[in-house]
Each structure stands twice: as C-alpha cells, then as structure tokens.
Write a protein that holds these residues in place. Structure first.
Motif, short mmCIF file in Angstrom:
data_model
loop_
_atom_site.label_atom_id
_atom_site.label_comp_id
_atom_site.label_asym_id
_atom_site.label_seq_id
_atom_site.Cartn_x
_atom_site.Cartn_y
_atom_site.Cartn_z
N ASP A 97 0.84 -1.19 0.00
CA ASP A 97 0.00 0.00 0.00
C ASP A 97 0.88 1.24 0.00
OD1 ASP A 97 1.01 0.07 2.54
OD2 ASP A 97 -0.88 -0.36 3.55
N GLU A 98 0.25 2.40 0.23
CA GLU A 98 1.00 3.66 0.16
C GLU A 98 1.99 3.84 1.29
OE1 GLU A 98 -3.02 4.59 2.12
OE2 GLU A 98 -2.20 3.28 0.56
N TYR A 99 1.89 3.03 2.34
CA TYR A 99 2.80 3.15 3.47
C TYR A 99 3.97 2.16 3.40
CZ TYR A 99 -1.26 5.61 5.32
OH TYR A 99 -2.31 6.47 5.48
N SER A 100 3.98 1.28 2.40
CA SER A 100 5.02 0.26 2.35
C SER A 100 6.40 0.86 2.15
CB SER A 100 4.70 -0.74 1.22
OG SER A 100 3.47 -1.39 1.45
N SER A 101 6.50 1.90 1.33
CA SER A 101 7.81 2.49 1.06
C SER A 101 8.40 3.18 2.28
CB SER A 101 7.70 3.51 -0.09
OG SER A 101 6.76 4.53 0.24
N MET A 102 7.57 3.48 3.29
CA MET A 102 8.07 4.09 4.52
C MET A 102 8.39 3.05 5.59
SD MET A 102 5.67 7.47 4.89
CE MET A 102 4.16 6.52 4.91
N LYS A 103 7.93 1.82 5.40
CA LYS A 103 8.11 0.78 6.41
C LYS A 103 9.23 -0.20 6.07
CE LYS A 103 3.25 0.81 7.86
NZ LYS A 103 3.48 1.16 9.26
N ILE A 104 9.71 -0.19 4.83
CA ILE A 104 10.71 -1.15 4.38
C ILE A 104 12.01 -0.42 4.11
CG2 ILE A 104 11.24 -2.96 2.72
CD1 ILE A 104 8.29 -3.17 2.12
N SER A 105 13.11 -0.96 4.61
CA SER A 105 14.43 -0.35 4.43
C SER A 105 15.41 -1.44 4.00
CB SER A 105 14.91 0.31 5.72
OG SER A 105 16.25 0.74 5.60
N ARG A 106 16.02 -1.23 2.84
CA ARG A 106 17.00 -2.19 2.36
C ARG A 106 18.25 -2.21 3.23
NH1 ARG A 106 16.90 -6.25 -1.47
NH2 ARG A 106 15.71 -4.87 -2.86
#
Length: 629
Positions: free
Chosen positions: A369-378
């Motif tokens: 969803d729209e929050y996934s890019s803020m919750k995942i860190s490589r």
C-alpha cells in the motif's frame, strides 16, 4: 530458525510476511479484489483533488512572483520557475517558498483538529475539508519544484557553453543531494517520530517544529529529484547544442539509458525511505542498524530514481503521456486550445482509472500500500543479514571447537574467565542494555520481556534473550540485537516486493502530475488571455479560479467520494414531517465510526481494537437484521 519461520506475536499485528515476500496489512483479513478496486478508486480521486487544490493555490503564489519580477505570464506559462541571470528573482523565489512552507504548515497544524470536526465546524457536513488540509502539505512541494528549477537555471546561465552548463548542473545536483542528506541525517538522529506528526498532532512548539520539519523534508526530496532530472536535460543539451527540442532518437536513447539505470539502482538499493516510519526510525537510529549518513544519501538517490521515472511519463516535452496526447491530437501542446484541454483531461482520466485498478491488483497480490515504502528499508535488511551471518559463523566455530576437542572443557573455561558465580551474573546484567520505554513498546512480548510490575527499582527491565540460555560464552549485546532484528525482518526483500513498491509509488505520482497539468491548462484556456492584459486582471483571475476550484472540488469529493469519517458525519434524511425515518436511523447506527489511533502497534495495544472489531462484526449483523426488519 524459529524466528525466521514464524514472527513472534509482538510483530504479528504490525507486519506479517510470507515466503514469497508479501507484506500483509495490519492483522486484517484479505479483502476482495472488487472491494480493493473500489476503495483505491476513491483514494485516487481524493488524491487527485488534493493535488489540484494545491496547484491552483500555487498559481496564486506564482502570480505574485511573476508580477514582482516583471515577467510575462504567457511566456512563463504561469509558472514562476525561470529567473535566468536575475539574482533578485532567485531571492524572491526563495522567500516565496519559505512563506508558503511556514504559512501552510501553520494552517495544517493548527486547523487539522477543528476544521474537519462537524461539531465545531458545521460546514464540514457539506464540504471535504480533509483534502484542503492535505493540500496544505502539497503546496510547498509544488512551490519547491519551481524554485529548484529557477536556481539550477540561474547557475547554468553563468556560462553559455552547453558542456559547461551540464557540468554546473551536475555540481548543483550533487551539492543539493549531499546537503539534504546531511540535514536529513541530523533530523532523523535527534528528532524522534517525525513521520508520526503527519497523522497525530503534538501540542506545543515541539509539535509544530516536528510538523514543519516533516513538510521541509518532503520538499527536499522533490527538490533533489527535480535537480537530477534537470541534470539529464542539460546532458542532452550538451550532446546536441543549440536546440530547444532535441532529436527523438537522441532524447529516447539518453532517457532510456538513465531509466534503466534508475530501475536497476532502485531494485538493488530500494526501498529506502527518506523519512522512515516511526518504528523503522527507532530501529535505524536508536538501535544503530542503519544510522549513517550513507543511508540518508542512498534514500535521496532512490527517491530521485522514482522522480525520474515519473518525469519520463509526465515531462511537458519528453514525457510518454504527452507524446500519447500529441498522437491523439497534434495541437495538444497549445496552452490556449480547448480541444487540447479535452484530450489532456481524457488521458488523465484513463491514466487515473488504470493506475487505480493496477494499484488495487498490486495490493491484492502483494499486499503493498501507500505506506510500504516508509516501512521497508533495504539498509536495515542488509544489516540484519550481516548480523545473522556473523552470529551463525561464531556459533559454528564454537561448535567445531567442541567437536574437535571431544568436550566442552575449553568453552567452559572461556566462560569462567568472563566471570565466576555472582560476578559472572552481574557482568551479564551490565552487558545487557536497558531498553528505552519506546523500544519496549516495539519489541516487548510476554515470553521475552519480564513484567514491569516485577521490577522494584522502577527501571525498565532488560530483555531476556533465548540465546543467553546457551551460556555466557556468547555476547549478550549481539544476541539481543540479533533477536530484535530477526523480528523485524522475518524474510528477505524479494525482487517482486521491491518492484511492487516502486510501481505503486510511481503510479500515484503520475496521477498527481497529470491532474496538476490539467488544472494549469484549464486556467490557461479560461483566463490565459485575460491574464496577459494587466497584472490586476491576472491576480483577480487567479484568485477567482482558485476559490471556485477549491469550493467545487471539496463539495464534489464530499458528495461522491467521501471518506469513512465524512460519511459518518452526514445527518440522516428526514421524512415529510421533519423526523428521521427508522431506516435512516438504523443505517446511521450501523455506519462505521472513525477509529481512534492506537498509541503503539504492540500486541497488547492492538488487542482492544481486535476485540472492538469482533464486537463491530456482531453489532453489524444485528444492525443488518434491524434494517431488513
């Protein structure tokens, strides 16, 4: 192995991941594709309306800048983003950006509570003030893009040589990227829960400071991304000097090369958020998993890759969608042509519908969803992998030593050297870090953390690691960190998951750009020729256009695409005698109430909300029977 196979209960209400790399929603059942598509269409319409409101207000701000710098509105395309050699123009642009940033932050921070509350604002039952408040955070972003363009062009005009201009543009982009990365690193390291201020208002000057810091970081991300896009355009100018519109083969070759590089870079180093989720920020900076400036620098480059892909679709000269509009109508680039406006609006509608359906499919298949890019860190994931590999290597060495010796005498001797009897136990307690109250909210569970009531000293108890049961030969600090990190990264970040997050973000920004362009084109068709007559007419037309668009869109969204809170605030319809009917009262009773935000995502905090959802299911069944009766 146990933690990699099944995440502990403390993590399950937040994120659940399967072996295929899917990120599941917070403890909720999977919705049907049709329901997800309907909800996504509503979300995209509300987002597009928010962007249009932000753009029409930015038109008023650009009107002020164009009038003060004595520019022609038609030549500037009603966009205050070109200064050339005029240094005062650059200063005016920076002042205008700061004024918009501070003014919009004050409005959004101070008014977000009462202006959307129907009890304190009766007009909230007729207009969607939520999208107006959200637009206040988009206005500085839109202004920052234009002022970044002006600054880059001002530096490039130092020389007339196209190659030197390309070098100057690259220097400005590199300097802006590094400086923004350093500023973001300092902000993330010394200011906790920055992202939380977007949804939860904190009182006092500290709360306003976090809010304006969040708005500033949003603007910096787009400023860096736009400067890197300008770098690509200046490179094409250097390869083919003296032309405003470059050869199709050259532009396609250069843009395609950088597009492939951007996609590969994102798939290798992304997702990496500039502003992490509060829990991810806690892990990165408070627990030290990814607290270097390198993480912030990589996050800006990753975000620039996203912006570059968006501009490949939406650039006014080289964008794929603009080429499609020109194929449908040859004069679609004419700013005063009404037919061109119709074609551009039709393309925007088709793109919005496609993006909404494709995003719904991504959410249904990959749970992104729209929050996934803020919750995942490589970077955090890579740090976890290195830590786990190191711990497994150390354990394999100790196991090999025991097998070679035929006994654990040497291992026991090493453990005895660390401390004997009570001194050894005290040494272990000193090595075990005392977690903060925030870390207890994130990682506590009933099996691994002692109850706070059992601690007589009043201090937060140290977590008990299962690795400590193996003896004191293992370092407790590394054991606790390894266990904590395994909870956050139960599975690797798959390529499909990374590509899904990228596609979801790019589609959202493409829709925003398309409707922003439609808003500007609509103004140019309706008031463009009048604006060029006199500055007073230009200002009045911009203000009138902004007022009409804000009122019309807020009413349109509230009537046809309301949120759950707005739907619940609608009064029930009355019969001829002025009384609410039994059916309307039953429907109002069954309407979903806006849920209060949980103070944390720990399992004990999520338990009351889970019980509440069960109760809502039972009450919904009862309400359904009452309505049918």
């Amino acid at each position: 192995t146990e933690y990699r196979q099944s995440p502990p209960r403390a993590l399950q209400p937040v994120v659940r991941a399967s072996s295929r790399g899917k990120v599941h929603a917070m403890g909720t059942d999977k919705k049907g594709l049709r329901q997800l598509a309907a909800e996504t269409v509503v979300a995209y319409v509300r987002m597009a309306s928010t962007v249009v409101i932000a753009v029409v207000i930015r038109l008023c701000l650009d009107c002020i800048g164009i009038i003060l710098t004595d520019q022609e509105p038609e030549e500037a395309n009603f966009w205050f983003a070109h200064c050339r050699k005029d240094g005062l123009c650059v200063v005016a642009g920076i002042v205008l950006f700061l004024a918009s940033l501070i003014g919009c932050s004050i409005f959004a921070w101070s008014c977000q509570d009462w202006i959307t509350d129907p009890e304190r604002n009766p007009y909230a039952r007729r207009f969607s003030f939520a999208i107006i408040v959200e637009a206040a955070t988009w206005i500085p972003i839109s202004v920052s893009v234009g002022k970044t363009n002006a600054i880059v062009e001002w530096f490039m005009d130092i020389s007339k040589d196209d190659l030197v201009q390309a070098m100057l543009s690259s220097a400005v982009a590199a300097l802006l990227t590094i400086s923004c990365a350093v500023l973001t690193h300092v902000a993330m390291k010394y200011c906790n829960d920055v992202q939380r201020s977007a949804s939860v208002k904190e009182a006092g000057w500290s709360g306003f400071g976090k809010f304006i810091l969040l708005a500033t970081l949003y603007c910096l991300g787009w400023a860096v991304g736009w400067s890197n896009w300008e770098l690509v355009l200046s490179l094409m100018d250097a390869l083919e000097p003296g032309r405003s519109m470059h050869n199709a083969m050259l532009s396609a070759g250069v843009i395609s090369t950088f597009l492939i590089f951007s996609m590969c870079f994102y798939l290798r180093y992304g997702p990496e958020p500039i502003i992490p989720d509060p829990q991810l920020q806690q892990v990165c900076y408070n627990h030290g998993y990814s607290s270097s400036i390198r993480r912030s620098l990589v996050s800006y480059v990753v975000y620039s890759c996203v912006v570059f892909m968006v501009m490949c679709c939406c650039d006014p000269q080289y964008g794929l969608l603009i080429r499609l509009a020109k194929w449908l109508y040859a004069s679609s680039y004419t700013v005063f042509d009404g037919k061109a406006l119709v074609v551009l609006s039709g393309v925007a509608c088709v793109v919005t519908l496609f993006a909404a359906l494709f995003s719904a499919a991504i959410t249904w298949f990959m749970e992104v969803d729209e929050y996934s890019s803020m919750k995942i860190s490589r970077s955090v994931h890579d740090a976890c992998q290195r830590m786990v590999s190191c711990r497994r290597t150390n354990f394999d060495k100790m196991l090999t030593q025991v097998l070679e010796d035929g006994s654990d005498a040497r291992l026991a001797k090493q453990a005895a050297l660390r401390g004997q009897g009570a001194e050894g136990g005290q040494h272990l307690q000193e090595l075990s870090p005392r977690p903060s109250r925030r870390s207890l909210e994130l990682f506590d569970d009933e099996e691994n953390l002692a109850s706070p009531q059992d601690n007589d000293s009043g201090e937060s108890p140290a977590p008990r690691s299962r690795y400590l049961e193996m003896g004191s030969a293992l370092d407790p600090d590394e054991d606790i960190n390894s266990e904590r990190q395994l909870r956050l990264n139960p599975v690797p970040i798959s390529g499909a998951l990374c590509a899904s997050v990228l596609a979801y973000d790019v589609l959202g920004f493409v829709v925003c750009f398309q409707w922003g362009a439609v808003a500007i084109r609509c103004y140019s068709v309706l008031f463009g020729r009048i604006a060029g007559v006199h500055d007073a007419l230009y200002m009045l037309s911009a203000l009138l256009y902004a007022a009409v668009v804000v009122l019309a869109l807020s009413r349109f969204v509230f009537s046809f695409f309301p949120s759950a809170e707005e739907r619940a605030s609608v009064p029930p319809p009355c019969d001829a005698e002025g009384k609410a009917s039994a059916r309307s009262l039953a429907l109002a009773a069954c309407a979903p109430k806006p849920a209060a935000e949980a103070p944390s995502f720990s399992w004990w905090a999520a338990l009351p909300f889970s019980l509440a959802r069960v109760g809502q299911g039972a009450s919904a069944a009862a309400c359904s029977g009452a309505v049918e009766h």
